[in-house]
Write an enzyme that holds these catalytic residues in place. Sequence first.
Site, PDB file in Angstrom:
ATOM      1  N   SER A 151      45.369  -0.384 -20.071  1.00 29.14           N
ATOM      2  CA  SER A 151      45.927  -1.704 -19.757  1.00 29.14           C
ATOM      3  C   SER A 151      45.690  -2.692 -20.892  1.00 29.14           C
ATOM      4  CB  SER A 151      45.340  -2.242 -18.449  1.00 29.14           C
ATOM      5  OG  SER A 151      43.931  -2.386 -18.543  1.00 29.14           O
ATOM      6  N   TYR A 152      44.535  -2.625 -21.517  1.00 23.76           N
ATOM      7  CA  TYR A 152      44.202  -3.520 -22.624  1.00 23.76           C
ATOM      8  C   TYR A 152      45.076  -3.213 -23.840  1.00 23.76           C
ATOM      9  CZ  TYR A 152      41.216  -5.845 -26.131  1.00 23.76           C
ATOM     10  OH  TYR A 152      40.724  -6.650 -27.142  1.00 23.76           O
ATOM     11  N   ALA A 153      45.192  -1.930 -24.181  1.00 29.21           N
ATOM     12  CA  ALA A 153      46.008  -1.529 -25.329  1.00 29.21           C
ATOM     13  C   ALA A 153      47.460  -1.929 -25.139  1.00 29.21           C
ATOM     14  CB  ALA A 153      45.901  -0.016 -25.528  1.00 29.21           C
ATOM     15  N   LYS A 156      47.815  -5.719 -25.626  1.00 31.05           N
ATOM     16  CA  LYS A 156      47.650  -6.104 -27.022  1.00 31.05           C
ATOM     17  C   LYS A 156      48.871  -5.726 -27.865  1.00 31.05           C
ATOM     18  CE  LYS A 156      43.663  -8.151 -27.185  1.00 31.05           C
ATOM     19  NZ  LYS A 156      43.666  -9.639 -27.341  1.00 31.05           N
TER      20      LYS A 156
END
Length: 249
Positions: A151-153, A156
């Site tokens: 989810s973070y990747a 970003k």
Amino acid sequence: MRLEGKVAIITGSASGIGRGMALALAKEGAHIVIVDINEEMGQKTLAEINQHNEGMLLIADISKKENVEQIVSDVVNKFGKLDILINNAHASKQALFVETTQELFDLSFGTGFYPTFHFMQAAYPELKKTRGKVINFASGAGLNGQPTQTSYAAAKEAIRAISRVASNEWGPEGINVNIIAPIALTAGVEQWSKSSPELYEAMINNIPLRRMGDPEGDIGRVAVFLSSSDSDYITGQTIMVDGGSTKLR
């Protein structure tokens, strides 16, 4: 005083990388608007900022679009303009790919991607007047596909995508949009290094310069450069401030 008289919004700047950038820009003459949800840490950072230049603290939940629009309005009402927008705030939780849920995507996009998008939209009319600068944040987690960071990747990389679009659309109006992808020794990382020294040492050994970045001295100084006229001919770029860990091609 490369940023004397400039006005900068920095989200998530009560602590960590955001605080480092806030101090670096303030020491170069900028008025810093700290946007955060942690009032205690925000007040401490504001006191440091005020030793160099007049600052402002706004406690707000930037996952709500209406709060973002109000922040930009409040800043312009106080300082008369906006020169620099730094979208640093982002929260996420790690999980294996097959265990990543909609809730984890909602957290990451709701605190990182959408606030970045909404701040850019809300700030655009003011940045157009000042031929301003936007600095957004990416991560090696997205560029390299780091495990447990789905989810973070994704958020970003989405931020990198809209930054490139904005750099093309806003370039003719003199607005620069760039991205920093950092590795830095924040309080959280320092705590982790003490609890997991072997893992921390292994990570350091994978950084060519063999050290973590300093939030103010390393990340902050690059933010100063990208906020100043020295970077007027740079836009749409991802700057890896990670000790050489990722080399873009």
